[in-house]
Structure formats: C-alpha cells, structure tokens
Design an enzyme around this catalytic site. Structure first.
Site, mmCIF file in Angstrom:
data_model
loop_
_atom_site.group_PDB
_atom_site.id
_atom_site.type_symbol
_atom_site.label_atom_id
_atom_site.label_comp_id
_atom_site.label_asym_id
_atom_site.label_seq_id
_atom_site.Cartn_x
_atom_site.Cartn_y
_atom_site.Cartn_z
ATOM 1 C CE LYS A 177 40.662 57.045 45.193
ATOM 2 N NZ LYS A 177 41.309 56.618 46.452
ATOM 3 C CE1 TYR A 181 43.503 51.593 44.270
ATOM 4 C CE2 TYR A 181 41.405 50.942 43.318
ATOM 5 C CZ TYR A 181 42.220 51.905 43.871
ATOM 6 O OH TYR A 181 41.755 53.190 44.031
ATOM 7 C CG ASN A 223 42.025 58.899 49.194
ATOM 8 O OD1 ASN A 223 41.362 58.539 48.224
ATOM 9 N ND2 ASN A 223 43.248 58.469 49.414
ATOM 10 C CG HIS A 239 44.402 56.808 41.817
ATOM 11 N ND1 HIS A 239 45.314 56.122 42.575
ATOM 12 C CD2 HIS A 239 44.818 56.707 40.520
ATOM 13 C CE1 HIS A 239 46.245 55.620 41.769
ATOM 14 N NE2 HIS A 239 45.963 55.958 40.531
ATOM 15 C CD GLU A 297 47.633 53.953 38.290
ATOM 16 O OE1 GLU A 297 47.463 55.185 38.121
ATOM 17 O OE2 GLU A 297 47.994 53.467 39.382
#
Length: 147
Positions: free
Chosen positions: A17, A57, A124, A127, A138
């Site tokens: 990320k 998402y 965080n 992913h 995905e």
C-alpha cells in the site's frame, strides 16, 4: 511478452500500500515472501484509480468509510504483485498478519511495519487476498492482461 498465470499453480494478490511504498518498505516486504519460497509471478507499480478501487473493495464501496479508504489507496504509488506457490493464499495471509497493525503479531509484516498513524483510516502497509476465490477475482482486477 506477457504470459498468463499458470493455472496449475496457486496464486494470490498482494498490494504493498501507499504508506509502505512511501516509507521505502517494498523491497523488505517482497523479500519476506521470496524467503518463504513464494515466487513473484507478476509485479507492477501503479497509482490506483477510483474505478479499480471500487471493483477491488466492492463489498465496502457503499460503506461510510469507502471515500477515505479510496483516497488513502490512491494517495501515492503502490506495488501490485501476483505471488505463486503451494498454499500461497494461506501462507501470504500468515506472513501479513492481523488487519489492525497495532495489535498484529511481531514478526508479521503488519506487526513489524504497521501502526496506527491517527489518520482515522487503517494504514496497514499491505493487502493479501483472503481466499482462493478472492485471489482469482482480485488478480483479474489488477492484472487483466494475465487472464
């Protein structure tokens, strides 16, 4: 030449990320997967657009936090990778650690590199697909050229 992913090998998607990319953690994160024995099957650096994030998402697109999440995910480049290997979905999730970086176990990627930055959005670091079905979906979103 672009080659399709080998259908006889399990694959998963990881997104390093924007917060990890900005902090220069890409090499260390990828090295952890390689040291575990997983192979990088595809890799690219992207700046995510809203449509791709809405697809990725989809289960969160109508929730109150989606706008903030999409803004964070599009805030800087990130690394998108397809990993290959035996039980790579489960193995990658173990390496990544718990969603909340403050409470993720030390030794996991989120436990070692993540923390709560007080932004209100969970930054965080990474992913990883949570199932084989999610990985397939995905990977098609982020690597349509490999389908």
């Amino acid at each position: 030449m672009i080659q399709a992913l080998d259908p006889n090998v399990e694959h998963t998607l990881i997104l390093i990320k924007p917060d990890a990319y900005r902090r220069g953690l890409t090499g260390e994160i990828l090295a952890r997967f390689e040291r575990k024995g997983y192979r990088l099957a595809a890799l690219k650096v992207v700046v995510a657009d809203e449509q791709t994030l809405r697809e990725h998402y989809a289960e969160h697109a109508s929730k109150h936090f989606f706008t903030e999440l999409a803004s964070y995910m599009a805030s800087a480049p990130m690394v998108v990778a397809a990993l290959a290997g035996e039980q790579v979905v489960a193995g990658a999730r173990t390496l990544v650690g718990a969603t909340q970086p403050t409470t993720a176990d030390p030794g996991t990627i989120r436990g070692d590199f993540g923390r709560d930055w007080g932004s209100g959005c969970v930054e965080n670091v990474i992913h990883a697909s949570d199932s084989r079905a999610a990985a397939e979906r995905e990977l098609a979103i982020w690597f349509p050229e490999l389908a």
